[in-house]
Design an enzyme around this catalytic site. Structure first.
Site, PDB file in Angstrom:
ATOM      1  N   CYS A 203      62.382 -11.670 -49.265  1.00 21.51           N
ATOM      2  CA  CYS A 203      61.138 -11.486 -48.976  1.00 21.51           C
ATOM      3  C   CYS A 203      60.695 -12.595 -47.903  1.00 21.51           C
ATOM      4  O   CYS A 203      60.976 -12.499 -46.749  1.00 21.51           O
ATOM      5  CB  CYS A 203      60.460 -11.479 -50.375  1.00 21.51           C
ATOM      6  SG  CYS A 203      58.988 -10.678 -50.121  1.00 21.51           S
TER       7      CYS A 203
ATOM      8  N   HIS B 103      63.268  -7.631 -53.290  1.00 25.00           N
ATOM      9  CA  HIS B 103      63.603  -8.642 -54.396  1.00 25.00           C
ATOM     10  C   HIS B 103      64.862  -8.244 -55.321  1.00 25.00           C
ATOM     11  O   HIS B 103      64.643  -7.887 -56.572  1.00 25.00           O
ATOM     12  CB  HIS B 103      62.398  -8.959 -55.433  1.00 25.00           C
ATOM     13  CG  HIS B 103      61.486  -9.735 -54.731  1.00 25.00           C
ATOM     14  ND1 HIS B 103      61.211 -11.272 -54.776  1.00 25.00           N
ATOM     15  CD2 HIS B 103      60.332  -9.345 -54.010  1.00 25.00           C
ATOM     16  CE1 HIS B 103      60.157 -11.454 -54.139  1.00 25.00           C
ATOM     17  NE2 HIS B 103      59.416 -10.618 -53.579  1.00 25.00           N
TER      18      HIS B 103
ATOM     19  N   GLU C 119      66.659 -10.000 -56.862  1.00 27.16           N
ATOM     20  CA  GLU C 119      66.750 -10.860 -58.195  1.00 27.16           C
ATOM     21  C   GLU C 119      66.018 -10.701 -59.272  1.00 27.16           C
ATOM     22  O   GLU C 119      66.396 -10.715 -60.352  1.00 27.16           O
ATOM     23  CB  GLU C 119      66.308 -12.308 -57.724  1.00 27.16           C
ATOM     24  CG  GLU C 119      64.732 -12.478 -57.956  1.00 27.16           C
ATOM     25  CD  GLU C 119      63.945 -11.847 -56.823  1.00 27.16           C
ATOM     26  OE1 GLU C 119      62.856 -12.077 -56.779  1.00 27.16           O
ATOM     27  OE2 GLU C 119      64.439 -11.453 -55.984  1.00 27.16           O
TER      28      GLU C 119
END
Length: 261
Positions: free
Chosen positions: A118, A224, A226
């Protein structure tokens, strides 16, 4: 000469913090960025303060095997890529900008991998001489924080097309994947030397980039991974690529299955 990592030790990856205030100035990094680096990339994490006066980039670049530029609630300061000030309500983090750009540049010059998520993707693009702009279709890319709880932000998403023969396409075995989308800005002019790894098929926004300028990976994604790394194959693939890059390879890295609760 190819960089070699002792297979008997876990590689060390720096994770950049952000400057925030919670009754007092603090250094912040969301825990969700750290866990998959340990469980999927097989790395040891070292948090890097976003404080230019205390972050010794010379020492850090020598110690670290790689660097992750995380997502953040702040934006890269527009003056760094020649743009007008941000709209009211959008924040910058000048300390983070300085440490991210200087340390990432030093790591790349040393032939060590740099990864971005990001804001981190946007920092990579600025480092390579590119520019940023508000996402053309803001509602498509970002669900307003004032109207949704934290978790629902990451449930907002869309499909991206992966570039044929790109790193992400090779790692996932797919040409189209669905990703979350939690950003107000994106790449405008692509930085010199960066290759497009993924694109939004509907509005043409660059969603991932890669390069290998000094013998090590540079890889950034706008979404994202993660957030759902424990359950989404495409997100696991991103961290597998981090693991391989940290060990001096360019292919996928075999990692254990890991699932978040």
């Amino acid at each position: 000469m190819a960089r070699r990592i002792d297979p008997a030790r876990r590689p060390v990856i720096g994770v950049l913090c952000c400057n925030e205030v919670a009754d007092r100035p603090i250094q912040v990094v969301a825990s969700r960025f750290v866990a998959p680096l340990t469980h999927l990339a097989g790395a040891t994490v070292l948090l890097v303060p976003a404080m230019p006066d205390t972050a010794d980039v010379g020492t850090l670049s020598a110690i670290l095997d790689g660097l992750l530029l995380t997502g953040s609630r702040s934006h890269v300061a527009p003056w760094r890529y020649g743009a007008a000030p941000l709209p009211v309500g959008q924040t910058v983090d000048e300390g983070r900008d300085e440490v991210a750009l200087v340390l990432a540049g030093r790591m790349i010059e040393a032939g060590k991998p740099v990864f971005g998520i990001c804001r981190g993707l946007q920092e990579i693009n600025v480092l390579f001489g590119g520019t940023l702009a508000p996402a053309a279709d803001a509602a498509r890319h970002h669900r307003g924080e004032g109207h949704d709880d934290y978790e629902s932000l990451f449930h907002h998403g869309h499909d991206v097309e992966l570039s044929a023969c790109g790193r992400l396409a090779d790692a996932t075995g797919a040409r189209r994947v669905r990703v979350n989308s939690v950003h107000q800005q994106g790449i405008d002019r692509l930085g010199g030397g960066l290759a497009v790894e993924a694109i939004d098929p509907d509005d043409g926004l660059v969603e991932a980039v890669s390069a290998r300028p000094c013998g090590a990976d540079v890889l950034g994604v706008q979404w994202h991974p993660e957030w759902d790394a424990g359950t989404a194959p495409a997100s696991r693939a991103f961290f597998s690529l981090i693991g391989a890059g940290l060990r001096g390879g360019s292919g996928s890295h075999s990692v254990p299955t890991w699932r978040t609760e």
